[in-house]
Write an enzyme that holds these catalytic residues in place. Structure first.
Site, PDB file in Angstrom:
ATOM      1  N   SER A  24     -59.794 -74.407 -21.870  1.00  0.00           N
ATOM      2  CA  SER A  24     -59.365 -73.003 -21.819  1.00  0.00           C
ATOM      3  C   SER A  24     -58.843 -72.573 -20.462  1.00  0.00           C
ATOM      4  O   SER A  24     -58.114 -71.583 -20.364  1.00  0.00           O
ATOM      5  CB  SER A  24     -60.525 -72.087 -22.222  1.00  0.00           C
ATOM      6  OG  SER A  24     -61.665 -72.347 -21.416  1.00  0.00           O
ATOM      7  N   ASP A 317     -64.441 -62.827 -18.431  1.00  0.00           N
ATOM      8  CA  ASP A 317     -65.492 -62.764 -19.444  1.00  0.00           C
ATOM      9  C   ASP A 317     -66.691 -63.543 -18.924  1.00  0.00           C
ATOM     10  O   ASP A 317     -66.774 -63.828 -17.727  1.00  0.00           O
ATOM     11  CB  ASP A 317     -64.992 -63.257 -20.812  1.00  0.00           C
ATOM     12  CG  ASP A 317     -64.500 -64.700 -20.790  1.00  0.00           C
ATOM     13  OD1 ASP A 317     -64.882 -65.458 -19.872  1.00  0.00           O
ATOM     14  OD2 ASP A 317     -63.740 -65.090 -21.705  1.00  0.00           O
ATOM     15  N   HIS A 320     -64.883 -67.310 -18.117  1.00  0.00           N
ATOM     16  CA  HIS A 320     -63.575 -67.590 -17.512  1.00  0.00           C
ATOM     17  C   HIS A 320     -63.238 -66.659 -16.352  1.00  0.00           C
ATOM     18  O   HIS A 320     -63.539 -65.460 -16.406  1.00  0.00           O
ATOM     19  CB  HIS A 320     -62.484 -67.472 -18.584  1.00  0.00           C
ATOM     20  CG  HIS A 320     -62.732 -68.335 -19.768  1.00  0.00           C
ATOM     21  ND1 HIS A 320     -63.328 -67.861 -20.929  1.00  0.00           N
ATOM     22  CD2 HIS A 320     -62.491 -69.653 -19.978  1.00  0.00           C
ATOM     23  CE1 HIS A 320     -63.426 -68.857 -21.803  1.00  0.00           C
ATOM     24  NE2 HIS A 320     -62.923 -69.955 -21.252  1.00  0.00           N
TER      25      HIS A 320
END
Length: 342
Positions: A24, A317, A320
């Site tokens: 990600s 978040d 991340h």
């Protein structure tokens, strides 16, 4: 201390493209096109992105690779390979094959139904065929002058070692580390055989300082022991892996003909952000901007209120980094890493 500065690398440095693999941290939206619950194509993700669009990037804005592509004069953004709207220009300047939730262990990728590294490599080989149709006899030059960016491994620890898979890998962590590094080595060798010559490989961050990991540690302790702080044992695991990774890359460098391999020290850079946050403009480092910042990520970071100014947060978040943190990492790569492979 790492300097946080704006660096504009010149396209004359003969970098033809960025070809990106991993998780990600470098997925610009491939998960939007697969069947997985781990997506970020919804608000408040992308709040500070151009046009305020949630593209599938796990941040409030751009990723490290977007900043790199722009600074190198390639494209303003790196596009996901699975995007059906890819143009010939996108193919020539590079794409990302990365998938949020992916790891070096296929079992890790299966937890979130993400694209495992082996499948990312298969997509790359498919990409070579598409590029050949567009670029013809320029294809090999494009690949040999491309920078291959690899950022993967954190999910193998977060989900498989410390998380939900049920693997017994934590009991024999050194062997599991060797498995991961063996898979990574094989991936780089495969890319080299396909013509890749310039590689940057990111190490693990201080996993024990990720907000989600701190929250889970608190939930597992008696109330009287609750204290929100980095989990040193997890950080030590990351440092042990990174030490082995650097040794593996040094060994690989001697084997891969006409190639250069550079290590990206994410651990030290992020620890500097945690230790000296005001040097980067950060005021909050122990929780994310989305919702409470303690647990929310992906599908849990939806329909919630985010902080007013994400640039003051290290994390967007509970897992991340923010665009501001990614920008600082990109500046470090441009200043200190890319010169090692040019």
């Amino acid at each position: 201390m790492f300097e946080c500065m704006v660096v504009a690398a010149s396209p004359s440095q003969n970098i033809s493209a960025l070809l990106v693999f991993g998780d990600s941290t470098v997925d610009p939206g491939n998960n939007d096109y697969i069947s997985t619950f781990f997506k970020s194509n919804h608000v408040p993700y992308g709040r500070d992105f151009p046009d305020h669009t949630a593209t599938g990037r796990f941040s409030n804005g751009k990723l490290v690779t977007d900043f790199l592509a722009s600074a190198l004069g390639l494209e303003p953004l790196v596009r996901p390979y699975l995007d059906p709207g890819l143009t010939d220009s996108n193919l020539e300047s590079g794409v990302s094959f990365a998938s949020a939730g992916s790891g070096l262990d296929n079992g890790t990728s299966s937890i979130s139904s993400s694209i495992p590294m082996l499948k990312q490599l298969a997509y790359f080989e498919e990409y070579l065929g598409r590029l050949q149709k567009v670029a013809g006899n320029r294809t090999q030059d494009i690949i040999s002058n491309a920078v291959f960016v690899i950022s993967v491994g954190s999910n193998d620890y977060i989900w498989t070692v410390y998380g939900v898979s049920g693997n017994d890998s934590k009991g024999n962590l050194p062997d599991y580390q060797n498995l991961l590094l063996g898979n990574l080595r094989s991936s780089i060798q495969r890319l080299h055989e396909a013509g890749g010559r310039k590689f940057t490989v990111a190490g693990l961050p201080p996993i024990g300082c990720i907000p989600l990991q701190m929250t889970l540690a608190i939930l597992q302790k008696p109330v009287e022991l609750v204290e929100r702080k980095c989990i040193e044992t997890q950080n030590e695991d990351a440092k042990a892996y990174n030490s082995k990774l650097q040794a593996m890359l040094a060994s690989l460098q001697t084997e891969l003909l006409e190639s250069k391999v550079a290590y990206v020290d994410l651990y030290s850079l992020l620890m500097d952000m945690l230790t000296n946050p005001h040097n980067y403009g950060f005021e909050v480092t122990s929780r994310g901007c989305c919702g409470t910042g303690l647990m929310e990520a992906g599908p849990l970071c939806i329909g919630v209120v985010a902080c007013q100014d994400a640039s003051k947060f290290l994390f967007w978040d509970a897992i991340h980094p923010t665009e501001a943190a990614y920008k600082a990492i990109a500046d470090h790569v441009l200043q200190s890493v890319l010169p090692l492979i040019l």
